[in-house]
Motif scaffolding. Structure first.
Motif, PDB file in Angstrom:
ATOM      1  N   HIS A  52     -11.547   7.712   5.192  1.00 30.24           N
ATOM      2  CA  HIS A  52     -10.427   8.622   5.453  1.00 30.24           C
ATOM      3  C   HIS A  52      -9.435   7.976   6.421  1.00 30.24           C
ATOM      4  N   PRO A  53      -8.815   6.869   6.019  1.00 32.60           N
ATOM      5  CA  PRO A  53      -7.930   6.153   6.948  1.00 32.60           C
ATOM      6  C   PRO A  53      -6.680   6.951   7.338  1.00 32.60           C
ATOM      7  N   GLU A  54      -6.394   8.023   6.628  1.00 30.06           N
ATOM      8  CA  GLU A  54      -5.249   8.858   7.006  1.00 30.06           C
ATOM      9  C   GLU A  54      -5.473   9.521   8.360  1.00 30.06           C
ATOM     10  N   LEU A 106       0.838  -1.189   0.000  1.00 30.87           N
ATOM     11  CA  LEU A 106       0.000   0.000   0.000  1.00 30.87           C
ATOM     12  C   LEU A 106       0.876   1.243   0.000  1.00 30.87           C
ATOM     13  N   ILE A 107       0.536   2.164  -0.875  1.00 31.53           N
ATOM     14  CA  ILE A 107       1.285   3.409  -0.988  1.00 31.53           C
ATOM     15  C   ILE A 107       0.417   4.597  -0.569  1.00 31.53           C
ATOM     16  N   THR A 108      -0.900   4.473  -0.721  1.00 28.62           N
ATOM     17  CA  THR A 108      -1.799   5.587  -0.439  1.00 28.62           C
ATOM     18  C   THR A 108      -2.862   5.188   0.585  1.00 28.62           C
ATOM     19  N   SER A 109      -3.437   6.200   1.211  1.00 32.93           N
ATOM     20  CA  SER A 109      -4.520   5.935   2.156  1.00 32.93           C
ATOM     21  C   SER A 109      -5.756   5.403   1.431  1.00 32.93           C
ATOM     22  N   ALA A 110      -5.940   5.779   0.169  1.00 30.79           N
ATOM     23  CA  ALA A 110      -7.073   5.253  -0.605  1.00 30.79           C
ATOM     24  C   ALA A 110      -6.965   3.739  -0.745  1.00 30.79           C
ATOM     25  N   GLN A 111      -5.761   3.233  -0.907  1.00 33.50           N
ATOM     26  CA  GLN A 111      -5.566   1.787  -0.994  1.00 33.50           C
ATOM     27  C   GLN A 111      -5.897   1.125   0.339  1.00 33.50           C
ATOM     28  N   LEU A 112      -5.518   1.763   1.434  1.00 28.75           N
ATOM     29  CA  LEU A 112      -5.834   1.230   2.762  1.00 28.75           C
ATOM     30  C   LEU A 112      -7.338   1.186   2.957  1.00 28.75           C
ATOM     31  N   ALA A 168     -12.679  -4.320   1.921  1.00 28.96           N
ATOM     32  CA  ALA A 168     -12.683  -5.675   1.361  1.00 28.96           C
ATOM     33  C   ALA A 168     -12.532  -6.724   2.463  1.00 28.96           C
ATOM     34  N   ALA A 169     -11.618  -6.485   3.400  1.00 28.12           N
ATOM     35  CA  ALA A 169     -11.394  -7.441   4.485  1.00 28.12           C
ATOM     36  C   ALA A 169     -12.620  -7.540   5.383  1.00 28.12           C
TER      37      ALA A 169
END
Length: 84
Positions: free
Chosen positions: A47-49, A6-12, A18-19
């Motif tokens: 907004h996981p950031e 993962l590189i971005t918070s959007a990916q997180l 999904a999980a």
């Protein structure tokens, strides 16, 4: 579930959603397990950031996810039992 870099918070955000869905959990279920309201879980999923480190680790634990940190471009490997 396979490993993803993962590189971005959007990916997180996508990984968390999904999980959670794969486990059949609702946002309210996640919230109950980590001490947050469903609306706060919804907000943090988008907004996981804004997650604290403590919340990030708790969220990963609830979802059965593992957080790894390493130098970019290197393969992550699990430590052997003797490394602990």
């Amino acid at each position: 579930m396979s490993r993803h870099v993962l590189i971005t918070s959007a990916q997180l955000s996508l990984e968390f959603q999904a999980a959670r869905r794969a486990l059949g959990l609702t946002q309210a279920d996640i919230g109950a397990r980590i001490g947050l309201s469903q609306s706060r879980v919804s907000h943090l999923e988008l907004h996981p950031e804004q997650l604290s480190a403590e919340q990030l680790l708790a969220w990963c634990a609830v979802l059965g996810l593992e957080l790894s940190i390493g130098k970019r471009g290197t393969a992550a490997s699990a430590p052997a039992a003797t490394d602990w």
